[in-house]
Write an enzyme that holds these catalytic residues in place. Structure first.
Site, PDB file in Angstrom:
ATOM      1  N   HIS A 283      -2.306  41.158 -35.775  1.00  0.00           N
ATOM      2  CA  HIS A 283      -1.387  41.573 -36.837  1.00  0.00           C
ATOM      3  C   HIS A 283      -1.984  42.772 -37.551  1.00  0.00           C
ATOM      4  CE1 HIS A 283       1.183  40.250 -40.590  1.00  0.00           C
ATOM      5  NE2 HIS A 283       1.150  41.571 -40.440  1.00  0.00           N
TER       6      HIS A 283
ATOM      7  N   HIS B  43      -0.552  46.918 -38.449  1.00  0.00           N
ATOM      8  CA  HIS B  43       0.471  47.967 -38.312  1.00  0.00           C
ATOM      9  C   HIS B  43      -0.284  49.261 -38.111  1.00  0.00           C
ATOM     10  CE1 HIS B  43       3.602  45.247 -39.988  1.00  0.00           C
ATOM     11  NE2 HIS B  43       2.532  44.703 -40.535  1.00  0.00           N
TER      12      HIS B  43
ATOM     13  N   HIS C   7       7.564  38.806 -39.201  1.00  0.00           N
ATOM     14  CA  HIS C   7       6.984  38.504 -40.501  1.00  0.00           C
ATOM     15  C   HIS C   7       7.905  37.483 -41.179  1.00  0.00           C
ATOM     16  CE1 HIS C   7       4.620  42.042 -39.774  1.00  0.00           C
ATOM     17  NE2 HIS C   7       4.117  42.102 -40.998  1.00  0.00           N
TER      18      HIS C   7
ATOM     19  N   GLU D 252       5.765  35.667 -46.043  1.00  0.00           N
ATOM     20  CA  GLU D 252       4.721  36.476 -46.689  1.00  0.00           C
ATOM     21  C   GLU D 252       4.980  36.387 -48.196  1.00  0.00           C
ATOM     22  OE1 GLU D 252       4.889  40.690 -45.809  1.00  0.00           O
ATOM     23  OE2 GLU D 252       2.933  41.095 -46.736  1.00  0.00           O
TER      24      GLU D 252
ATOM     25  N   ASP E  84      -3.684  43.600 -41.127  1.00  0.00           N
ATOM     26  CA  ASP E  84      -2.372  44.056 -41.587  1.00  0.00           C
ATOM     27  C   ASP E  84      -2.311  45.590 -41.696  1.00  0.00           C
ATOM     28  OD1 ASP E  84       0.269  43.611 -42.215  1.00  0.00           O
ATOM     29  OD2 ASP E  84      -0.077  42.848 -44.229  1.00  0.00           O
ATOM     30  N   ASP E  85      -2.781  46.141 -42.811  1.00  0.00           N
ATOM     31  CA  ASP E  85      -2.758  47.599 -43.030  1.00  0.00           C
ATOM     32  C   ASP E  85      -4.136  47.996 -43.569  1.00  0.00           C
ATOM     33  OD1 ASP E  85       0.243  48.249 -42.655  1.00  0.00           O
ATOM     34  OD2 ASP E  85       0.217  46.500 -43.968  1.00  0.00           O
TER      35      ASP E  85
HETATM   36  N1  ADE Z   1       2.462  43.382 -44.957  1.00  0.00           N
HETATM   37  C1  ADE Z   1       3.610  43.872 -44.498  1.00  0.00           C
HETATM   38  N2  ADE Z   1       4.746  43.156 -44.656  1.00  0.00           N
HETATM   39  C2  ADE Z   1       5.908  43.633 -44.214  1.00  0.00           C
HETATM   40  N3  ADE Z   1       6.047  44.813 -43.624  1.00  0.00           N
HETATM   41  C3  ADE Z   1       4.955  45.565 -43.454  1.00  0.00           C
HETATM   42  N4  ADE Z   1       4.797  46.778 -42.903  1.00  0.00           N
HETATM   43  C4  ADE Z   1       3.504  47.098 -42.986  1.00  0.00           C
HETATM   44  N5  ADE Z   1       2.819  46.114 -43.580  1.00  0.00           N
HETATM   45  C5  ADE Z   1       3.707  45.139 -43.890  1.00  0.00           C
HETATM   46 ZN    ZN Z   2       2.254  42.917 -41.517  1.00  0.00          ZN
END
Ligand code: ADE
Ligand code: ZN
EC number: 3.5.4.2
Length: 346
Positions: free
Chosen positions: A25, A27, A205, A208, A286-287
């Site tokens: 997971h 992006h 997703h 969250e 995630d990011d």
């Molecule tokens: N944590 C996240 N939740 C939903 N969309 C995303 N796009 C990038 N990161 C995300």
């Molecule tokens: Zn995500």
């Protein structure tokens, strides 16, 4: 491994770094570091509303998912050429290698780019060439998952799928991301059904920020194989039983949850409760450029804050292989590498 060897607590950080793992997971647009955003903004002549790398980094103070997404989409606007997409993915894959990631499944958001006039071919071929290069030059196995943006319409998702199908051999599945609340999984039931017919892997997703109901509908209507985040599931005991019974993996992202205020602090994260309930939990970034760390930072900070043990580290890494979309033979080899890493620390 029948029982995890006892490992002294002071060696746990070293073990977390050294153990082989899969990242499921992340992006790829969320791996774009401020330095790379500035370099691309200059080389492509795309203006961004920040005067310096420092000023951009200072803007990374998020209150919820939407406050992050606004900046994340602005950052992605500097990506124009196939080389840009390649460079972004290559930078991430080198960091993954340094974290002993042996397998990575990378999300990408094509609509963020095609809406700005960047061709689907540029996006997919740029990312895919970096994945191929990671296999040959780093020994990291990498593949792509195309995400539909849930704040856009299902019709837009269908059009995106059509544009991507000429490159069907370059991505393994589809996902669903962006603003969750108000955009439930059922909005995308038809396009996910089509992707299922096409033999694509399915993830989304859910849970969250959104309620447990979104996890139920991701499972029952979209028929996803994994749930991204899913941390709100702990509010629904029946859902927890379902996830445990069917061994539906959750790709949990602790630092993301902290930075987006899903939990007030890491020591209040529910990862231990999810593990104790027998769920197939994995740890992911995630990011990473926006949330203060790559996958090993997620492991290290989560273990430090919650007191998880070496046995739980083994479970999390083993889960990451089980939950991946790799073939059974590959999963078995990674599991043997994991056992060997733990044996070295005993
Ligand atoms: N944590 C996240 N939740 C939903 N969309 C995303 N796009 C990038 N990161 C995300
Ligand atoms: Zn995500």
């Amino acid at each position: 491994m029948s029982s995890v060897p006892s490992i002294p607590a002071e060696r746990l950080p070293e073990l977390l770094r050294a153990m082989p793992k899969a990242e499921l997971h992340m992006h790829i647009e969320g791996s774009l570091e401020p330095e790379l955003i500035f370099a691309m903004s200059q080389r492509n002549g795309v203006a961004i509303p920040y005067a310096s790398v420092e000023e951009l980094r200072q803007a990374y103070a998020f209150t919820n998912l939407q406050s992050f997404l606004d900046i994340y989409y602005a950052g992605a606007s500097v990506l124009i050429t196939q080389q840009d997409f390649h460079d972004m993915a290559w930078a991430y894959l080198q960091k993954a290698k340094a974290d002993n990631v042996v397998h990575a499944e990378l999300f990408f958001d094509p609509q963020t780019h095609t809406a700005r006039g960047v061709a689907m071919q540029v996006v997919i071929e740029g990312l895919h060439s970096a994945c191929v290069r990671a296999g040959t030059e780093l020994g990291v196995d990498a593949s792509l998952i195309l995400c539909f943006l849930r704040h856009l319409s299902e019709e837009d998702a269908f059009a995106t799928l059509e544009q991507a199908l000429p490159f069907r051999d370059k991505f393994i599945g589809v996902g669903l991301d962006s603003s969750e609340v108000g955009h439930p999984p059922e909005k995308f039931a038809r396009v996910f059904a089509r992707c299922r017919e096409l033999g694509l892997h399915l993830v989304a997703h859910a849970g969250e920020e959104g309620p447990p109901e979104y996890v139920w509908t991701a499972l029952d209507l979209l028929k996803v194989e994994r749930v991204d985040h899913g941390v709100q599931s702990s509010k629904d005991p029946q859902l927890m039983q379902r996830l445990a019974r069917d061994r539906i993996p959750l790709t949990v992202c602790p630092l993301s949850n902290l930075k987006l205020c899903v939990f007030p602090s890491l020591d209040q994260h529910n990862i231990r409760a999810l593990l104790d309930a027998g769920l197939v939990v994995t740890v992911n970034s995630d990011d990473p450029a926006y949330f203060g760390g790559y996958v090993n930072d997620n492991f290290l900070q989560t273990f430090a804050a919650t007191g998880l043990t070496a046995a739980q580290a083994y479970t999390l890494a083993a889960n990451s292989f089980e939950a991946s979309f790799a073939d059974a033979g590959q999963k078995k080899r990674w599991r043997e590498q994991l056992d060997a890493a733990f044996a070295r620390f005993a």
